[in-house]
Scaffold this motif. Structure first.
Motif, mmCIF file in Angstrom:
data_model
loop_
_atom_site.group_PDB
_atom_site.id
_atom_site.type_symbol
_atom_site.label_atom_id
_atom_site.label_comp_id
_atom_site.label_asym_id
_atom_site.label_seq_id
_atom_site.Cartn_x
_atom_site.Cartn_y
_atom_site.Cartn_z
ATOM 1 N N TRP A 221 0.823 -1.200 0.000
ATOM 2 C CA TRP A 221 0.000 0.000 0.000
ATOM 3 C C TRP A 221 0.863 1.259 0.000
ATOM 4 O O TRP A 221 1.908 1.312 0.650
ATOM 5 C CB TRP A 221 -0.913 0.025 1.230
ATOM 6 C CG TRP A 221 -1.919 -1.070 1.265
ATOM 7 C CD1 TRP A 221 -1.964 -2.118 2.140
ATOM 8 C CD2 TRP A 221 -3.041 -1.227 0.394
ATOM 9 N NE1 TRP A 221 -3.032 -2.928 1.879
ATOM 10 C CE2 TRP A 221 -3.725 -2.412 0.805
ATOM 11 C CE3 TRP A 221 -3.544 -0.512 -0.684
ATOM 12 C CZ2 TRP A 221 -4.869 -2.872 0.175
ATOM 13 C CZ3 TRP A 221 -4.685 -0.972 -1.314
ATOM 14 C CH2 TRP A 221 -5.332 -2.128 -0.890
ATOM 15 N N THR A 222 0.386 2.257 -0.723
ATOM 16 C CA THR A 222 0.948 3.613 -0.659
ATOM 17 C C THR A 222 -0.208 4.556 -0.378
ATOM 18 O O THR A 222 -1.387 4.159 -0.453
ATOM 19 C CB THR A 222 1.603 4.014 -1.994
ATOM 20 O OG1 THR A 222 0.577 4.071 -3.012
ATOM 21 C CG2 THR A 222 2.681 3.018 -2.410
ATOM 22 N N VAL A 223 0.107 5.780 -0.041
ATOM 23 C CA VAL A 223 -0.970 6.755 0.177
ATOM 24 C C VAL A 223 -1.809 6.892 -1.093
ATOM 25 O O VAL A 223 -3.038 7.004 -1.039
ATOM 26 C CB VAL A 223 -0.398 8.113 0.619
ATOM 27 C CG1 VAL A 223 -1.525 9.145 0.764
ATOM 28 C CG2 VAL A 223 0.352 7.978 1.943
ATOM 29 N N GLN A 224 -1.161 6.816 -2.250
ATOM 30 C CA GLN A 224 -1.897 6.964 -3.507
ATOM 31 C C GLN A 224 -2.848 5.796 -3.749
ATOM 32 O O GLN A 224 -4.011 6.003 -4.125
ATOM 33 C CB GLN A 224 -0.924 7.076 -4.683
ATOM 34 C CG GLN A 224 -1.617 7.303 -6.025
ATOM 35 C CD GLN A 224 -2.438 8.581 -6.045
ATOM 36 O OE1 GLN A 224 -1.905 9.669 -5.899
ATOM 37 N NE2 GLN A 224 -3.768 8.469 -6.192
ATOM 38 N N LEU A 226 -4.179 3.826 -1.561
ATOM 39 C CA LEU A 226 -5.264 3.922 -0.585
ATOM 40 C C LEU A 226 -6.232 5.034 -0.970
ATOM 41 O O LEU A 226 -7.453 4.890 -0.827
ATOM 42 C CB LEU A 226 -4.700 4.166 0.814
ATOM 43 C CG LEU A 226 -3.948 2.981 1.429
ATOM 44 C CD1 LEU A 226 -3.187 3.419 2.676
ATOM 45 C CD2 LEU A 226 -4.909 1.841 1.762
ATOM 46 N N ALA A 227 -5.690 6.138 -1.474
ATOM 47 C CA ALA A 227 -6.541 7.240 -1.931
ATOM 48 C C ALA A 227 -7.437 6.796 -3.084
ATOM 49 O O ALA A 227 -8.580 7.241 -3.208
ATOM 50 C CB ALA A 227 -5.691 8.430 -2.351
ATOM 51 N N ARG A 234 -4.756 12.267 -3.545
ATOM 52 C CA ARG A 234 -3.803 11.800 -2.543
ATOM 53 C C ARG A 234 -3.748 12.746 -1.350
ATOM 54 O O ARG A 234 -3.833 12.309 -0.189
ATOM 55 C CB ARG A 234 -2.412 11.685 -3.184
ATOM 56 C CG ARG A 234 -1.329 11.162 -2.263
ATOM 57 C CD ARG A 234 0.021 11.172 -2.976
ATOM 58 N NE ARG A 234 1.070 10.623 -2.140
ATOM 59 C CZ ARG A 234 1.693 11.283 -1.161
ATOM 60 N NH1 ARG A 234 1.347 12.544 -0.907
ATOM 61 N NH2 ARG A 234 2.651 10.698 -0.455
ATOM 62 N N ALA A 238 -5.138 11.956 2.477
ATOM 63 C CA ALA A 238 -4.195 11.929 3.600
ATOM 64 C C ALA A 238 -4.644 12.858 4.712
ATOM 65 O O ALA A 238 -4.582 12.509 5.902
ATOM 66 C CB ALA A 238 -2.800 12.299 3.120
ATOM 67 N N PRO A 248 -1.502 9.395 10.411
ATOM 68 C CA PRO A 248 -1.446 9.283 8.954
ATOM 69 C C PRO A 248 -1.747 7.857 8.483
ATOM 70 O O PRO A 248 -1.577 6.892 9.249
ATOM 71 C CB PRO A 248 -0.006 9.693 8.618
ATOM 72 C CG PRO A 248 0.458 10.474 9.805
ATOM 73 C CD PRO A 248 -0.232 9.874 10.988
ATOM 74 N N PRO A 249 -2.158 7.698 7.226
ATOM 75 C CA PRO A 249 -2.532 6.370 6.722
ATOM 76 C C PRO A 249 -1.438 5.318 6.870
ATOM 77 O O PRO A 249 -1.713 4.197 7.311
ATOM 78 C CB PRO A 249 -2.850 6.633 5.239
ATOM 79 C CG PRO A 249 -3.173 8.075 5.155
ATOM 80 C CD PRO A 249 -2.381 8.761 6.218
ATOM 81 N N LEU A 250 -0.198 5.650 6.514
ATOM 82 C CA LEU A 250 0.861 4.640 6.565
ATOM 83 C C LEU A 250 1.305 4.339 7.994
ATOM 84 O O LEU A 250 1.780 3.236 8.283
ATOM 85 C CB LEU A 250 2.052 5.068 5.702
ATOM 86 C CG LEU A 250 1.748 5.189 4.198
ATOM 87 C CD1 LEU A 250 3.033 5.428 3.410
ATOM 88 C CD2 LEU A 250 1.007 3.961 3.664
#
Length: 310
Positions: A221-224, A226-227, A234, A238, A248-250
């Motif tokens: 997973w990356t923030v992107q 997940l977005a 993004r 976040a 934060p998400p991560l």
């Protein structure tokens, strides 16, 4: 993926139990601090609940009212706040948990209670549990939470008249009751709330991202990415995630990966490289380093210690 169910399952460290309590006025029951959470439901009569240290005002309870104590803090139940309270003695139990029965007090009017507790990891609680009030009071409201009412009725019937299978049925009903309690609390929160887990679990952008992380914590997973699940950009995702969830998400993803690993170490006999892979780590070394930083123990030590404690 049901985030609420997964979050609670990740914290469970033992089987729950429940006791049917009959208090005959004058009566007072002192419950010491425990590791986990607990609940009380008034089935008949009235009573009061208040902290052992009298730090807050007593709460009056009537038929159908439910109290959830988040951290298992010490508290007192009594027919009146002025009645002396004591820890129930072994001779006051006619049956032991998980299908327990206890009678206290004198010869006055009776209050019937359904009491239970959950063994949860209080050292590293999921942030969902941390955001709950220390005490949740769900007053009786006819028709408001019918599933919760049904679960209470079924559990009360098993405790009143234990039969074949009751020792298996009661813990399952108590587990279900916890989910019904927290669902009721989430649903009772104002729809206008824009922060916190109650809002996050029903938010059309944040909830899908949480579900994706819980369903497959090992994914890259990356923030992107997940977005993309949220339908937001993004940056917007976040910001919204951090505001609602509190991190934060991560950062949440890392926490959930290690929580997943701890649960596997407690409950499964998977080899260490398989645990690392399921937790999203490409090497056993990287996993061990991250796990020790979070839990203060190497994964193997944690597994041995948790099995010994159980």
């Amino acid at each position: 993926m049901d985030v609420l169910s997964e979050a609670l399952a990740s914290m469970r460290t033992g089987a729950p139990n429940s006791v049917r309590t009959e208090g005959h006025a004058p009566w007072g029951m002192r419950l010491p601090e425990t590791a986990g959470a607990g609940f009380h439901v008034v089935l008949h009569g009235t009573c009061w609940i208040y902290p052992t240290e009298h730090t807050t005002a007593p709460i009056a309870l009537g038929p159908g009212d439910l109290i959830f104590v988040r951290d298992g803090s010490g508290h007192i139940l009594a027919d009146h706040p002025d009645t002396p309270a004591e820890v129930p003695r072994p001779d006051q139990y006619s049956r032991k948990p998980p299908v327990g029965m206890v009678r206290l007090g004198g010869d006055g009017p009776v209050t019937s209670l359904l009491c239970g507790n959950y063994h949860l990891d209080g050292q590293r609680p999921h942030p969902l549990l941390r955001q709950l009030p220390e005490v949740i009071h769900l007053p009786a409201r006819h028709g408001r939470h019918p599933e919760l009412t049904s679960a209470i009725t079924l559990l009360g019937a098993e405790l009143d008249n234990p039969r074949i299978g009751s020792h298996g049925i009661v813990p399952a009903l108590i587990d279900a009751l916890l989910l019904y309690i927290l669902r009721a609390w989430v649903e009772d929160q104002p729809q206008t709330e824009s922060v916190g887990w109650a809002a996050a679990l029903r938010d059309p952008a944040v909830a899908p991202a949480l579900s994706a992380m819980h369903e497959d914590p090992s994914a890259s997973w990356t923030v992107q990415t997940l977005a993309d699940h949220s339908g937001l950009s993004r940056a917007a995702f976040a910001r919204k995630f951090a505001t609602m969830v509190g991190e934060p998400p991560l950062a949440y993803l890392t926490r959930w990966r290690l929580t997943t690993a701890a649960r596997l170490l407690r409950e499964d006999d998977l080899p260490m490289d398989a645990v690392a892979a399921r937790a999203g780590y490409s090497s056993e070394f990287a996993f061990g380093k991250a796990f020790k930083r979070e839990y203060g123990l190497a994964p193997g030590q944690y597994r041995r210690q948790s099995r010994t404690a159980a």
